[in-house]
Design an enzyme around this catalytic site. Structure first.
Site, PDB file in Angstrom:
ATOM      1  N   ARG A 123      33.310 -21.627  -7.623  1.00 56.17           N
ATOM      2  CA  ARG A 123      34.170 -22.644  -8.748  1.00 56.17           C
ATOM      3  C   ARG A 123      33.107 -22.789  -9.967  1.00 56.17           C
ATOM      4  O   ARG A 123      32.150 -23.233  -9.849  1.00 56.17           O
ATOM      5  CB  ARG A 123      34.587 -23.918  -8.243  1.00 56.17           C
ATOM      6  CG  ARG A 123      35.035 -24.639  -9.255  1.00 56.17           C
ATOM      7  CD  ARG A 123      35.861 -25.867  -8.647  1.00 56.17           C
ATOM      8  NE  ARG A 123      35.178 -26.429  -7.586  1.00 56.17           N
ATOM      9  CZ  ARG A 123      35.682 -27.416  -6.933  1.00 56.17           C
ATOM     10  NH1 ARG A 123      37.059 -27.456  -7.049  1.00 56.17           N
ATOM     11  NH2 ARG A 123      34.942 -28.191  -6.203  1.00 56.17           N
ATOM     12  N   ARG A 166      32.183 -32.305   3.216  1.00 52.20           N
ATOM     13  CA  ARG A 166      33.556 -32.620   2.747  1.00 52.20           C
ATOM     14  C   ARG A 166      34.702 -32.222   3.561  1.00 52.20           C
ATOM     15  O   ARG A 166      35.694 -32.781   3.769  1.00 52.20           O
ATOM     16  CB  ARG A 166      33.533 -31.979   1.431  1.00 52.20           C
ATOM     17  CG  ARG A 166      32.841 -32.867   0.507  1.00 52.20           C
ATOM     18  CD  ARG A 166      32.343 -31.821  -0.707  1.00 52.20           C
ATOM     19  NE  ARG A 166      33.594 -31.574  -1.639  1.00 52.20           N
ATOM     20  CZ  ARG A 166      33.540 -30.614  -2.781  1.00 52.20           C
ATOM     21  NH1 ARG A 166      32.203 -29.941  -2.811  1.00 52.20           N
ATOM     22  NH2 ARG A 166      34.457 -30.337  -3.308  1.00 52.20           N
TER      23      ARG A 166
END
Ligand code: AP5
Length: 208
Positions: A123, A166
């Protein structure tokens, strides 16, 4: 008033879809991740507190997040509804939200864990306008970013080690929210392991 919750694991495409749905819905994107990153950059008290959790891939304490949302929802552009991106992420956050606004629908973007690392590690975004891209799946167009002033930006927490933490936080603390909203009849699941345009079409259809 339409209050949409975009739900899903890290890297599912919540931010990507929120940006695409803003024009169609006229609703602003309320991303707690973006709000926290702005606070970290400005070195506010909230930012300094949040940074240690974000760097470790852990959730920031509920009371910090709930205060941020209470303040954000007082702003003028929130009066006709918003699109929550990355909030709520725990049952206490969802309970606090229900005291602030009525949630109209929860749009859950379903992506298997094995896709998440490649999505997050590739990303990047435009530091000028905030649009999100991907090295492989959503590259910068040959004629550059639509804003005309592309500046490449990568997130400090987009590393393989942090993604694992995460995902763990997501499964332990956030995934139970699916049942919370299913019981309220507000939960709508969309297959997020497909072309970005197809997902946008399905999300907009679910709202209509
Ligand atoms: P946050 O910023 O919310 O991060 P996140 O939930 O981990 O989600 P991401 O922003 O990583 O992913 P996304 O779903 O928006 O995916 P994207 O569209 O970018 O939170 C960061 C941290 O802040 C947390 O770890 C926590 O510490 C803290 N925090 C935030 N909110 C909190 C809260 N409420 N409570 C407590 N702590 C909180 O897409 C990812 C990539 O995939 C992009 O490159 C994109 O181009 C690509 N892509 C998108 N869709 C597709 C597709 N269909 N196919 C292929 N590639 C795709």
């Amino acid at each position: 008033m339409l209050n949409i919750v975009l739900f899903g694991p890290p890297g599912a495409g919540k931010g990507t879809q929120a940006q695409r749905m803003m024009d169609a819905t006229g609703l602003p994107q309320v991303s707690t991740g973006d709000m926290l990153r702005a606070a970290v950059k400005a070195q506010t008290e909230v930012g300094l507190e949040a940074k240690k959790y974000m760097d470790a891939g852990a959730l920031v304490p509920d009371e910090v997040i709930i205060d941020l949302i209470k303040d954000r929802m007082k702003e003028d552009d929130a009066k006709n509804g918003v699109m929550f991106d990355g909030f709520p992420r725990t049952v206490p956050q969802a309970e606090a939200l229900s005291e602030i606004v009525n949630v109209s629908i929860v749009l859950a973007i379903d992506v298997p864990d094995e896709r998440i690392v490649e999505r997050i590690c590739g990303r990047f975004s435009c530091g000028n306008c905030g649009v999100v891209f991907h090295d492989q799946f959503n590259p910068l167009p040959a004629n550059g970013c639509a804003c005309g002033s592309f500046m490449e930006k990568r997130r400090a927490d987009d590393t393989e080690e942090t993604v694992v933490a995460r995902l763990k936080a997501y499964h332990q603390q956030t995934a139970p929210l699916a049942e919370f909203y299913q019981k309220k009849g507000l939960f709508s699941l969309v297959d997020g392991d497909r072309d970005i345009d197809l997902i946008t079409t399905d999300l907009l259809a679910a709202i209509n």
